[in-house]
Design a protein around this motif. Structure first.
Motif, short mmCIF file in Angstrom:
data_model
loop_
_atom_site.label_atom_id
_atom_site.label_comp_id
_atom_site.label_asym_id
_atom_site.label_seq_id
_atom_site.Cartn_x
_atom_site.Cartn_y
_atom_site.Cartn_z
N PHE A 94 68.03 74.26 -63.13
CA PHE A 94 67.00 75.08 -63.78
C PHE A 94 66.97 74.83 -65.28
O PHE A 94 65.91 74.65 -65.89
CB PHE A 94 67.27 76.56 -63.52
CG PHE A 94 66.89 77.04 -62.15
CD1 PHE A 94 66.04 76.31 -61.34
CD2 PHE A 94 67.39 78.24 -61.67
CE1 PHE A 94 65.68 76.76 -60.07
CE2 PHE A 94 67.05 78.70 -60.41
CZ PHE A 94 66.19 77.96 -59.61
N ASP A 95 68.16 74.84 -65.88
CA ASP A 95 68.29 74.78 -67.33
C ASP A 95 67.86 73.42 -67.90
O ASP A 95 67.05 73.35 -68.82
CB ASP A 95 69.73 75.08 -67.72
CG ASP A 95 69.98 74.99 -69.21
OD1 ASP A 95 69.03 75.23 -69.99
OD2 ASP A 95 71.12 74.69 -69.60
N ARG A 100 63.92 73.78 -68.83
CA ARG A 100 64.29 73.18 -70.11
C ARG A 100 64.68 74.24 -71.15
O ARG A 100 64.21 74.24 -72.28
CB ARG A 100 63.15 72.31 -70.64
CG ARG A 100 62.81 71.15 -69.72
CD ARG A 100 61.82 70.19 -70.34
NE ARG A 100 61.46 69.13 -69.40
CZ ARG A 100 62.17 68.03 -69.19
NH1 ARG A 100 63.29 67.85 -69.87
NH2 ARG A 100 61.77 67.12 -68.31
N TRP A 101 65.57 75.15 -70.72
CA TRP A 101 66.08 76.15 -71.66
C TRP A 101 66.93 75.49 -72.75
O TRP A 101 66.95 75.95 -73.88
CB TRP A 101 66.92 77.19 -70.91
CG TRP A 101 66.15 77.98 -69.91
CD1 TRP A 101 64.85 78.40 -70.01
CD2 TRP A 101 66.61 78.44 -68.63
NE1 TRP A 101 64.48 79.10 -68.89
CE2 TRP A 101 65.55 79.14 -68.01
CE3 TRP A 101 67.83 78.33 -67.95
CZ2 TRP A 101 65.66 79.74 -66.77
CZ3 TRP A 101 67.95 78.93 -66.70
CH2 TRP A 101 66.88 79.61 -66.12
N SER A 102 67.65 74.44 -72.39
CA SER A 102 68.51 73.75 -73.35
C SER A 102 67.78 72.58 -73.99
O SER A 102 67.03 71.85 -73.31
CB SER A 102 69.78 73.21 -72.67
OG SER A 102 70.63 74.26 -72.28
N ALA A 103 67.99 72.42 -75.29
CA ALA A 103 67.46 71.23 -75.97
C ALA A 103 68.25 70.01 -75.49
O ALA A 103 69.42 70.13 -75.08
CB ALA A 103 67.62 71.39 -77.48
N PRO A 104 67.63 68.84 -75.49
CA PRO A 104 68.34 67.62 -75.06
C PRO A 104 69.64 67.42 -75.84
O PRO A 104 69.66 67.60 -77.06
CB PRO A 104 67.34 66.50 -75.34
CG PRO A 104 66.01 67.18 -75.30
CD PRO A 104 66.22 68.55 -75.86
N LEU A 105 70.69 67.05 -75.15
CA LEU A 105 71.99 66.84 -75.80
C LEU A 105 72.05 65.44 -76.41
O LEU A 105 71.46 64.50 -75.86
CB LEU A 105 73.13 67.00 -74.79
CG LEU A 105 73.68 68.41 -74.59
CD1 LEU A 105 72.63 69.36 -74.03
CD2 LEU A 105 74.90 68.38 -73.68
#
Length: 226
Positions: A94-95, A100-105
């Motif tokens: 999901f994240d 896309r709750w998290s910005a790309p690492l």
């Protein structure tokens, strides 16, 4: 034995894939494909090594996670672990992809995650070499002449496999690009710590020499910390 290893590994990886890609809502998730591929290669490498060097331990590792000889509290623990594991994989799908709750690492962090997963499996080889009784469930293996393991990594910490698992729980969300997955690390660490304490109580009561071993090796997971 090898055929069983391959079949169980494929089933395990397929189940992970269903949870990850199902939660993501797409198969176009390169990070997850690389993650599953890395696990497949490393797991097969470790399993084949065990099949050659310690088939009895491999049989224990392939046994069900709920067994008759197992303590009741550990059966409950393993059931909770299964639920948490599935929820964790779904959360990361999901994240990282669906919402896309998290910005790309950064690539560096993703690479570090891959290294952590590799080190976890690599460390397990030393654990299995030092402890032929490293079953996934907590029990006394009397029929196999269960005795205390105190060499190799066990000379430094009492639960080196749990220490290796910490690397896995760090590496997986970094590889998959999920900060929310990484945020679950304290919960994972707490669960392993709780189990380690209960496991030690059982071993100290039922396994000759374990109480003395606990006095010699003071730390559970990380030297000089805990």
């Amino acid at each position: 034995m090898v055929a069983r290893l391959i079949l169980q590994s494929l089933a395990w990886l397929a189940g992970m894939g269903v949870l990850l890609f199902g939660a993501a809502g797409t198969l176009a998730w390169p990070a997850a494909w690389w993650y599953v591929l890395e696990l497949a290669v490393l797991s097969l490498w470790l399993g084949l090594w065990l099949a050659r060097h310690d088939p009895a331990l491999l049989a224990e590792r392939l046994a069900p996670f709920v067994q008759a000889q197992q303590s009741r509290w550990d059966r409950l623990f393993m059931a909770v672990v299964a639920l948490v594991w599935c929820a964790w994989l779904i959360l990361m799908g999901f994240d990282a992809v669906r919402f896309r709750w998290s910005a790309p690492l950064p690539v560096l962090l993703v690479s570090f995650g891959s290294l952590c997963v590799f080190l976890c499996i690599f460390m397990c080889r030393f654990v299995f070499r030092a402890n032929s009784y490293a079953a996934p469930v907590v029990k006394i293996q009397a029929s196999r002449g269960h005795k205390v393991a105190d060499t190799g990594p066990y000379a430094y910490v009492r639960h080196p496999m749990y220490a290796a698992a910490l690397l896995f729980f760090i590496g997986t969300p970094l590889m998959l690009g999920s900060w929310w997955g990484l945020a679950a690390l304290p919960l994972m660490a707490f669960g392993m710590g709780w189990r380690a304490v209960r496991e030690e109580r059982l071993l100290a009561e039922q396994l000759d020499g374990y109480a003395a071993y606990m006095e010699r090796v003071r730390f559970r997971f990380v030297p000089f910390i805990w």
